[in-house]
Design a protein around this motif. Sequence first.
Motif, PDB file in Angstrom:
ATOM      1  N   ARG A  82     -27.531 -10.987 -28.720  1.00 67.11           N
ATOM      2  CA  ARG A  82     -26.831 -11.869 -27.753  1.00 67.11           C
ATOM      3  C   ARG A  82     -27.114 -13.348 -28.035  1.00 67.11           C
ATOM      4  O   ARG A  82     -26.316 -14.204 -27.697  1.00 67.11           O
ATOM      5  N   LEU A  83     -28.279 -13.639 -28.649  1.00 68.97           N
ATOM      6  CA  LEU A  83     -28.628 -15.037 -28.927  1.00 68.97           C
ATOM      7  C   LEU A  83     -27.815 -15.609 -30.092  1.00 68.97           C
ATOM      8  O   LEU A  83     -27.712 -16.817 -30.252  1.00 68.97           O
ATOM      9  N   ASN A  96     -33.222 -21.719 -33.832  1.00 69.25           N
ATOM     10  CA  ASN A  96     -31.902 -21.862 -33.241  1.00 69.25           C
ATOM     11  C   ASN A  96     -30.969 -20.851 -33.917  1.00 69.25           C
ATOM     12  O   ASN A  96     -30.749 -20.914 -35.119  1.00 69.25           O
ATOM     13  N   LEU A  97     -30.459 -19.907 -33.130  1.00 70.14           N
ATOM     14  CA  LEU A  97     -29.611 -18.852 -33.706  1.00 70.14           C
ATOM     15  C   LEU A  97     -28.116 -19.102 -33.461  1.00 70.14           C
ATOM     16  O   LEU A  97     -27.297 -18.214 -33.630  1.00 70.14           O
ATOM     17  N   LEU A 154     -25.689 -10.981 -39.166  1.00 66.26           N
ATOM     18  CA  LEU A 154     -26.905 -10.383 -38.604  1.00 66.26           C
ATOM     19  C   LEU A 154     -27.094  -9.010 -39.249  1.00 66.26           C
ATOM     20  O   LEU A 154     -26.176  -8.191 -39.263  1.00 66.26           O
ATOM     21  N   VAL A 155     -28.293  -8.777 -39.807  1.00 65.03           N
ATOM     22  CA  VAL A 155     -28.589  -7.477 -40.419  1.00 65.03           C
ATOM     23  C   VAL A 155     -29.694  -6.791 -39.620  1.00 65.03           C
ATOM     24  O   VAL A 155     -30.742  -7.397 -39.353  1.00 65.03           O
ATOM     25  N   LEU A 156     -29.446  -5.551 -39.232  1.00 69.07           N
ATOM     26  CA  LEU A 156     -30.511  -4.750 -38.590  1.00 69.07           C
ATOM     27  C   LEU A 156     -30.926  -3.704 -39.619  1.00 69.07           C
ATOM     28  O   LEU A 156     -30.153  -2.807 -39.940  1.00 69.07           O
ATOM     29  N   LEU A 176     -39.881 -13.241 -33.679  1.00 68.56           N
ATOM     30  CA  LEU A 176     -38.652 -14.037 -33.600  1.00 68.56           C
ATOM     31  C   LEU A 176     -38.422 -14.505 -32.159  1.00 68.56           C
ATOM     32  O   LEU A 176     -38.117 -15.676 -31.916  1.00 68.56           O
ATOM     33  N   LEU A 177     -38.600 -13.598 -31.202  1.00 71.63           N
ATOM     34  CA  LEU A 177     -38.378 -13.974 -29.795  1.00 71.63           C
ATOM     35  C   LEU A 177     -39.438 -14.976 -29.320  1.00 71.63           C
ATOM     36  O   LEU A 177     -39.139 -15.873 -28.535  1.00 71.63           O
TER      37      LEU A 177
END
Length: 412
Positions: free
Chosen positions: A175-176, A146-147, A153-155, A136-137
């Motif tokens: 943070r993005l 584009n975030l 957001l799911v972790l 992803l990064l």
Amino acid sequence: MSFKDLQLNKPILRAVAEAGYDNPTLVQEKTIPLVLDKKNVIVSAQTGTGKTAAFALPILQLLFDKQDASKSGKKIKALIISPTRELAVQIEENFKTYCKYTNLRTTVVYGGTSIEPQKDVLKKGVDILIATPGRLLDLHKQDTVNLDYVDILVLDEADLMLDMGFIDDVKKIERLCTREKQILLFSATIPFKVEQLANTILNNPERVEVAPNSSTSKNVNQVLYYVPKRNKIELCLHLLRNTIKGSILIFRRTKFGVEKLEETLIKNGYKVESIHGDKSQNLRQEALQKFKDKEATILIATDVAARGIDIDNLDAVVNFDLPNVPETYVHRIGRTARAGNSGTSYSLCSADEKTYVATIQQLINMQLDVVDDHPYPLDPKAKKEIHKTPGKSKHKKGRKSEASKKKKKRWY
């Protein structure tokens, strides 16, 4: 309670019914209403409890009204971060099943395969992205992702994510995304590191705990064999011939160990597949598919595969090497006895692994059943085996004795 009581709409309920699910599991019952309420949530539940649907269904419901793209195309509105490729692929399969009667688009991106096809899909626009942190990064650096529009957001498997060293990546990804987003954190156990992460990124989260932390399923019959290290392969063959039947998942600690055992079992006429970190993603998927299709009865894996592999009707898990992290044991044996079925886990313990047994028993709060009646018993007094290479000096290479240093004439 049925899925209808959870305020899910008809297209989603239809897909769930077609997938063969009638009633929500406990984790789904507790989590779905909180997610629909747009709350931040921390969920502690073991694998095999239906966690994926607990976030997939409410996410589809929340995005349902935003599914038809504007002229500028679809934007990523939900982002699911997963520690391993296998788990990411599995989550996407679940989303695809549940969003069958919607116009929501999902895709999955992970390392180990070509980045170009993934870029092409992303350029066309997706609503839901499932990703491993590294890939992803990479895609973000290349301006393909584009975030800015991520609402949820799911972790997933947060404890494994941190064990694998992804904490900085996870924080960076968080943070993005937009500041106002909803965060859902799922973890089999909530160790201190996960707690710390949750405190830094979640505001007033609701907590859902299903089954006590680090407990093992009641339907798994757990047995332990003490055996000298050198006899493990013989004992494993003995058990496969006489005791363990059906579809079997065997865990080894190293890739080398996986390959060595695979070779031996194939020589003995077993149908075996294996997955480990050195295999390409395609080969791993292929091996897993053959095992699921019953073309192979045994799958040998390293712990990369311990999480998130959903194999129905797995009869037994064999811990050929015991894990040194007790939580890993819980995840490994959680592969069997899923969704109400029963199964057995067999652990082979050599003298140097006895301390691991102690920490595992402490964690799961129960004594493992020891089987003494087998051809390769371990002498109770046996010490840890140290392998010496014959004919080698015990001194380090190039080391000089004090006397020879004194004799040496100096040029200064």
